[in-house]
Design a protein around this motif. Structure first.
Motif, PDB file in Angstrom:
ATOM      1  N   PRO A 269       0.833  -1.215   0.000  1.00  0.00           N
ATOM      2  CA  PRO A 269       0.000   0.000   0.000  1.00  0.00           C
ATOM      3  C   PRO A 269       0.861   1.255   0.000  1.00  0.00           C
ATOM      4  CG  PRO A 269      -0.866  -1.610   1.549  1.00  0.00           C
ATOM      5  CD  PRO A 269       0.443  -2.158   1.056  1.00  0.00           C
ATOM      6  N   ALA A 270       0.529   2.183  -0.902  1.00  0.00           N
ATOM      7  CA  ALA A 270       1.377   3.358  -1.092  1.00  0.00           C
ATOM      8  C   ALA A 270       1.518   4.181   0.172  1.00  0.00           C
ATOM      9  CB  ALA A 270       0.807   4.218  -2.225  1.00  0.00           C
ATOM     10  N   ASP A 271       0.467   4.208   1.017  1.00  0.00           N
ATOM     11  CA  ASP A 271       0.542   5.033   2.219  1.00  0.00           C
ATOM     12  C   ASP A 271       1.418   4.405   3.308  1.00  0.00           C
ATOM     13  OD1 ASP A 271      -1.200   2.918   2.539  1.00  0.00           O
ATOM     14  OD2 ASP A 271      -2.566   4.004   3.867  1.00  0.00           O
ATOM     15  N   GLN A 272       1.751   3.132   3.167  1.00  0.00           N
ATOM     16  CA  GLN A 272       2.600   2.455   4.155  1.00  0.00           C
ATOM     17  C   GLN A 272       4.023   2.256   3.649  1.00  0.00           C
ATOM     18  OE1 GLN A 272       0.816  -1.055   5.947  1.00  0.00           O
ATOM     19  NE2 GLN A 272      -1.236  -0.362   5.403  1.00  0.00           N
ATOM     20  N   LYS A 274       7.735   3.004   2.719  1.00  0.00           N
ATOM     21  CA  LYS A 274       8.772   3.920   3.191  1.00  0.00           C
ATOM     22  C   LYS A 274      10.044   3.680   2.384  1.00  0.00           C
ATOM     23  CE  LYS A 274       8.178   2.088   7.190  1.00  0.00           C
ATOM     24  NZ  LYS A 274       8.333   1.690   8.614  1.00  0.00           N
ATOM     25  N   PRO A 275      10.163   4.303   1.223  1.00  0.00           N
ATOM     26  CA  PRO A 275      11.336   4.054   0.381  1.00  0.00           C
ATOM     27  C   PRO A 275      12.605   4.575   1.044  1.00  0.00           C
ATOM     28  CG  PRO A 275      10.047   5.869  -0.498  1.00  0.00           C
ATOM     29  CD  PRO A 275       9.238   5.282   0.618  1.00  0.00           C
ATOM     30  N   HIS A 283      10.192   2.321  -7.065  1.00  0.00           N
ATOM     31  CA  HIS A 283       8.940   1.560  -7.009  1.00  0.00           C
ATOM     32  C   HIS A 283       7.930   2.184  -7.959  1.00  0.00           C
ATOM     33  CE1 HIS A 283       6.427   4.431  -4.632  1.00  0.00           C
ATOM     34  NE2 HIS A 283       7.637   4.890  -4.316  1.00  0.00           N
ATOM     35  N   VAL A 284       6.879   1.433  -8.217  1.00  0.00           N
ATOM     36  CA  VAL A 284       5.807   1.908  -9.091  1.00  0.00           C
ATOM     37  C   VAL A 284       4.500   1.835  -8.312  1.00  0.00           C
ATOM     38  CG1 VAL A 284       4.534   1.522 -11.229  1.00  0.00           C
ATOM     39  CG2 VAL A 284       7.005   1.096 -11.154  1.00  0.00           C
ATOM     40  N   ASN A 285       4.084   2.981  -7.782  1.00  0.00           N
ATOM     41  CA  ASN A 285       2.833   3.045  -7.000  1.00  0.00           C
ATOM     42  C   ASN A 285       2.806   1.999  -5.880  1.00  0.00           C
ATOM     43  OD1 ASN A 285       1.921   5.088  -8.763  1.00  0.00           O
ATOM     44  ND2 ASN A 285       0.984   3.564 -10.134  1.00  0.00           N
ATOM     45  N   GLY A 286       3.936   1.806  -5.228  1.00  0.00           N
ATOM     46  CA  GLY A 286       4.004   0.826  -4.136  1.00  0.00           C
ATOM     47  C   GLY A 286       4.433  -0.553  -4.570  1.00  0.00           C
ATOM     48  N   ALA A 322       8.934  -5.494   3.970  1.00  0.00           N
ATOM     49  CA  ALA A 322       8.770  -5.099   2.573  1.00  0.00           C
ATOM     50  C   ALA A 322       8.496  -3.610   2.426  1.00  0.00           C
ATOM     51  CB  ALA A 322       7.640  -5.900   1.933  1.00  0.00           C
ATOM     52  N   THR A 323       7.954  -2.965   3.470  1.00  0.00           N
ATOM     53  CA  THR A 323       7.653  -1.536   3.383  1.00  0.00           C
ATOM     54  C   THR A 323       8.876  -0.662   3.640  1.00  0.00           C
ATOM     55  OG1 THR A 323       7.065  -1.353   5.738  1.00  0.00           O
ATOM     56  CG2 THR A 323       5.334  -2.033   4.206  1.00  0.00           C
TER      57      THR A 323
END
Length: 367
Positions: A269-272, A274-275, A283-286, A322-323
């Motif tokens: 999920p994009a909101d979670q 943390k690159p 990444h591509v949209n998460g 993974a985040t």
């Protein structure tokens, strides 16, 4: 306390009662009973006894033949190991493993068996046996004892035939020489050392080829179907799939390249998400890609827990987030899973570069 009595109730004489008692220090009666028959006057052939020379010559040729066979077997082992086993991915390749085990094991077994048979025939047909009795005296031997030992040694050497049968001596040395080199050759089986080969995978080669053709990167294909993956095909958060670089199956050592290039694609999920610093655009949209090879001992990190977004290696329970750039959160792994930079081209997910660090266990990169 009752008295010992003989027949008819008469007391048994004290002397008769003690006739069956064994006096301490006397030999046991069991010593008179032998399990195996022993010759009272054994007369084995002594050292240097005369043999039938015609039969000895025939036995000598047979022994030499087995020694030559042992030499041929060990040479074939080394030749196959260095030469033929290096073809088509080497002896460690999947397709060649059974063939390599058969030929390497067969030639080495032939060499040892032939050498053992030759030695056995040598002892049975060309040597006589004589009992050797060594008396224990002071550690320092006198001149007479040393002279006797020297004489017995020379007689033993004469009896063995090692001095008077040069054919046996030479073929024995010929058969044993390659066997001495075999352990040194087998040291190669501990490697070969990966050196810097694991610092690069087929992803890098495929990306360079695609960029030479004017493309942004190499497309990701689904493992098993080889279907290029679009962003729309992997739009549901929480999913995980195994992917490979397009064209890897056409490479020269396809299975080895696939084993190094295997990658897991996860939709976080994009909101979670943390690159890591400097990897904001990887990444591509998460959707993020990590090497599937665990950095502990190389097992496949193939389990994904959607609720915690943790990647789990089932071998030793190393766990990666993974985040957060697949950092280690539990287990024996020493470093995160390498991350693959991603982008989008014509709706397809593509890799724009190779993994930035060596894939696999940490000790591999020290080669």
């Amino acid at each position: 306390m009752s008295d010992n009595k003989g027949p008819g109730g008469t007391p048994e004489p004290q002397e008769e009662r003690r006739t069956h008692d064994r006096v301490v220090g006397t030999p046991s009666p069991a010593a008179e009973k032998q399990l195996l028959a022993v010759d009272e006057d054994p007369a084995p052939a002594g050292a240097g006894a005369q043999l039938d020379e015609d039969a000895a010559k025939r036995a000598e040729r047979i022994v030499a033949l087995f020694f030559l066979l042992a030499f041929a077997g060990s040479v074939a082992f080394i030749a196959y190991y260095i030469g033929w086993s290096g073809r088509d991915g080497g002896m460690h390749g999947i397709f060649r493993a059974r063939e390599s085990n058969f030929w390497l094991g067969g030639t080495m077994a032939l060499s040892f068996l032939a050498l053992a048979i030759g030695m056995t025939i040598w002892v049975r047909r060309l040597m006589t046996s004589a009992p050797i009795v060594q008396e224990r005296h002071e550690l320092q031997s006198d001149a007479e004892t040393r002279a006797a030992f020297n004489q017995e040694f020379l007689e033993g050497a004469e009896d063995s035939g090692i001095t008077k049968r040069p054919l046996l001596r030479r073929t024995l040395l010929l058969a044993a020489a390659p066997l001495g080199l075999a352990p040194l050759i087998l040291l190669r089986d501990l490697g070969p050392l990966p050196e810097k080969r694991l610092r690069h995978t087929f992803w890098g080669e495929a990306v360079k080829k695609a960029q030479a053709e004017g493309k942004k990167g190499v497309r990701l294909v689904v493992d098993g179907t080889n279907k290029p993956l679009k962003v729309s095909d992997f739009a549901s958060p929480g999913g995980m799939i195994t992917v490979l670089p397009e064209g890897v199956e056409e490479s020269h050592h396809a299975l080895n390249e696939i084993a190094k290039s295997v990658t897991i694609l996860i939709n976080v999920p994009a909101d979670q998400f943390k690159p890591a610093k400097g990897r904001e655009n990887w990444h591509v949209n998460g959707i993020v890609a990590y090497s599937k090879i665990c950095t502990h001992v190389g097992c496949p990190a193939a389990l994904y827990e959607q609720t915690t977004h943790h990647i789990l290696c089932p071998c030793h329970q190393s766990t990666f987030d993974a985040t957060d750039a697949a950092k280690v959160v539990f287990g024996p792994a020493a470093r995160p899973l390498p991350q693959l930079p991603l982008a989008v081209e014509d709706g397809y997910i593509v890799a724009t570069a190779d993994f930035p660090e060596p894939i696999g266990p940490s000790f591999w990169e020290r080669g």
